[in-house]
Scaffold this active site. Sequence first.
Site, short mmCIF file in Angstrom:
data_model
loop_
_atom_site.label_atom_id
_atom_site.label_comp_id
_atom_site.label_asym_id
_atom_site.label_seq_id
_atom_site.Cartn_x
_atom_site.Cartn_y
_atom_site.Cartn_z
N ARG A 27 0.83 -1.23 0.00
CA ARG A 27 0.00 0.00 0.00
C ARG A 27 0.86 1.26 0.00
NH1 ARG A 27 -5.52 -0.32 1.69
NH2 ARG A 27 -6.20 -2.47 1.53
N ARG A 40 -6.98 12.19 -5.00
CA ARG A 40 -8.20 11.43 -4.71
C ARG A 40 -9.40 12.38 -4.63
NH1 ARG A 40 -12.25 9.28 -2.59
NH2 ARG A 40 -12.29 7.66 -0.99
N TYR A 154 -15.19 -10.86 0.72
CA TYR A 154 -15.84 -9.57 0.46
C TYR A 154 -17.15 -9.77 -0.31
CZ TYR A 154 -11.66 -7.18 2.10
OH TYR A 154 -10.64 -6.71 2.88
O1 1CP Z 1 0.01 -1.38 -2.56
C1 1CP Z 1 -0.29 -0.42 -3.30
O2 1CP Z 1 0.22 0.70 -3.18
C2 1CP Z 1 -1.26 -0.65 -4.46
C3 1CP Z 1 -2.59 -0.34 -4.17
C4 1CP Z 1 -3.52 -1.26 -3.40
C5 1CP Z 1 -3.46 -2.65 -3.14
C6 1CP Z 1 -2.34 -3.62 -3.45
C7 1CP Z 1 -4.74 -0.80 -2.88
C8 1CP Z 1 -5.19 0.60 -2.93
N1 1CP Z 1 -5.43 -1.87 -2.40
C9 1CP Z 1 -4.66 -3.01 -2.52
C10 1CP Z 1 -5.01 -4.39 -2.16
C11 1CP Z 1 -6.14 -4.64 -1.25
N2 1CP Z 1 -7.37 -4.04 -1.23
C12 1CP Z 1 -6.16 -5.67 -0.29
C13 1CP Z 1 -5.03 -6.66 -0.08
C14 1CP Z 1 -3.90 -6.09 0.66
C15 1CP Z 1 -4.17 -5.72 2.09
O3 1CP Z 1 -4.67 -6.58 2.83
O4 1CP Z 1 -3.86 -4.58 2.45
C16 1CP Z 1 -7.40 -5.65 0.36
C17 1CP Z 1 -7.88 -6.55 1.48
C18 1CP Z 1 -8.18 -4.61 -0.23
C19 1CP Z 1 -9.57 -4.26 0.07
C20 1CP Z 1 -9.69 -2.83 0.38
N3 1CP Z 1 -9.69 -1.83 -0.55
C21 1CP Z 1 -9.68 -2.22 1.65
C22 1CP Z 1 -9.54 -2.95 2.97
C23 1CP Z 1 -10.83 -3.11 3.64
C24 1CP Z 1 -10.71 -4.10 4.80
O5 1CP Z 1 -11.43 -5.08 4.77
O6 1CP Z 1 -9.88 -3.87 5.70
C25 1CP Z 1 -9.75 -0.84 1.46
C26 1CP Z 1 -9.82 0.25 2.50
C27 1CP Z 1 -9.73 -0.62 0.05
C28 1CP Z 1 -9.69 0.68 -0.67
C29 1CP Z 1 -8.32 1.09 -1.06
N4 1CP Z 1 -7.49 0.35 -1.87
C30 1CP Z 1 -6.31 1.01 -2.07
C31 1CP Z 1 -6.40 2.26 -1.34
C32 1CP Z 1 -5.33 3.32 -1.30
C33 1CP Z 1 -7.65 2.29 -0.72
C34 1CP Z 1 -8.20 3.43 0.11
C35 1CP Z 1 -9.26 4.10 -0.70
C36 1CP Z 1 -9.37 5.56 -0.48
O7 1CP Z 1 -8.56 6.35 -0.99
O8 1CP Z 1 -10.35 5.94 0.21
#
Ligand code: 1CP
Length: 357
Positions: A27, A40, A154
């Site tokens: 991330r 964003r 999910y």
């Molecule tokens: O790593 C990077 O920089 C690339 C971007 C990336 C990746 C690899 C994002 C951006 N998401 C992910 C993978 C992801 N998404 C995972 C697997 C990795 C991990 O466990 O961290 C999971 C479970 C998600 C699902 C997801 N998407 C969540 C988690 C929710 C939960 O159940 O805890 C969230 C908050 C998102 C949205 C998201 N994805 C990425 C970002 C920066 C965000 C935040 C969105 C925003 O700007 O509001």
Amino acid sequence: MSQLKNDRYLRALQCLPVDYTPVWIMRQAGRYLPEYRQLRLTAGSFMNLCQTPELACEVTLQPLKRFDLDAAIIFSDILTIPDAMGLGLHFETGEGPKFIKPIINVTDIKQLPIPDPEQSLKYVMDAIRLTRKELDGKVPLIGFSGSPWTLATYMIEGGSSKSFTKIKKMMYSNPKALHLLLEKLANSVALYLNAQIKAGAQSIMIFDTWGGVLSHQSYQEFSLYYMQMIISELIRGTKSADMLSYVPVTLFTKGGGLWLEPIRQTGCDAIGVDWTVDLNKIKSKGQIAIQGNLDPSVLYADKSTIESNVEAVLTEYGYHNGHIFNLGHGILQDIPVEHVQHFIHAVHQQSKRFHCD
Ligand code: 1CP
């Protein structure tokens, strides 16, 4: 195709010698960066960021402009596949992901399409193609997907969950239905990742964020089995002196520390481990690469505490080849940017002595 100027990450993935330990951060493009928050806001929504290749490319490159990272990861999300299957993904402000049409029964599962990655997920491929061009060989680009099990959590829970009751209910009351869903997801993920490789992803990471909530037996049956299926279908190329001829795969199961040997047997090139794992105790070091595993909360600490914790991880891993430094899970959104700078600098500086011949 341009030459790669920094191949430390790809070399470490193949357990080849490097001059210092490569580092990237799960991330790494995201909310702790002010320039991400700004973009964003302009983009209006998270999905708009992901679906506009120029914006996804810009976000991917943001952390690389600030920090001396050894890899880039394409900006996207694991939930793009369920969205392309028609579940209707949206993010409510201040909350996690939500689906308009979650999976409720076997009829829903039977109706799910397997997305053609060059159609409904073309925006991801376009973002990869553009980012490779913009990177111009600076560092390798990582492509990724969620594991079938993690995606299914999910899709069935309808969003994030703490207890996973709905999916576990299906797992124990109608395992056949869940297997049907996981098989469809495994096929979709294999197509999706192969399309990412074709578009220019130079390494692949599979995020099994919720594999660790399973029992030992169900992990094998409902998560690992499908990841192995995907790995066997990936077109990875062949290992040679040219680092660009092979696309290594990293498998990360959060909470999977007890299952490192079965994970290794999937044929992955690297295992991602969270901070609960003692790197000292991993027997296969040097034969398979290991990614990890600093506790993400360490980055709240002052400079010297960050340095001593980095030192501790490096010392635990020791003098073997095949270490990729990372956090044990994604970076937290309120980490100060200067702390990230100290962290990356510390990994590069302190790891040199572990790589002298
Ligand atoms: O790593 C990077 O920089 C690339 C971007 C990336 C990746 C690899 C994002 C951006 N998401 C992910 C993978 C992801 N998404 C995972 C697997 C990795 C991990 O466990 O961290 C999971 C479970 C998600 C699902 C997801 N998407 C969540 C988690 C929710 C939960 O159940 O805890 C969230 C908050 C998102 C949205 C998201 N994805 C990425 C970002 C920066 C965000 C935040 C969105 C925003 O700007 O509001």
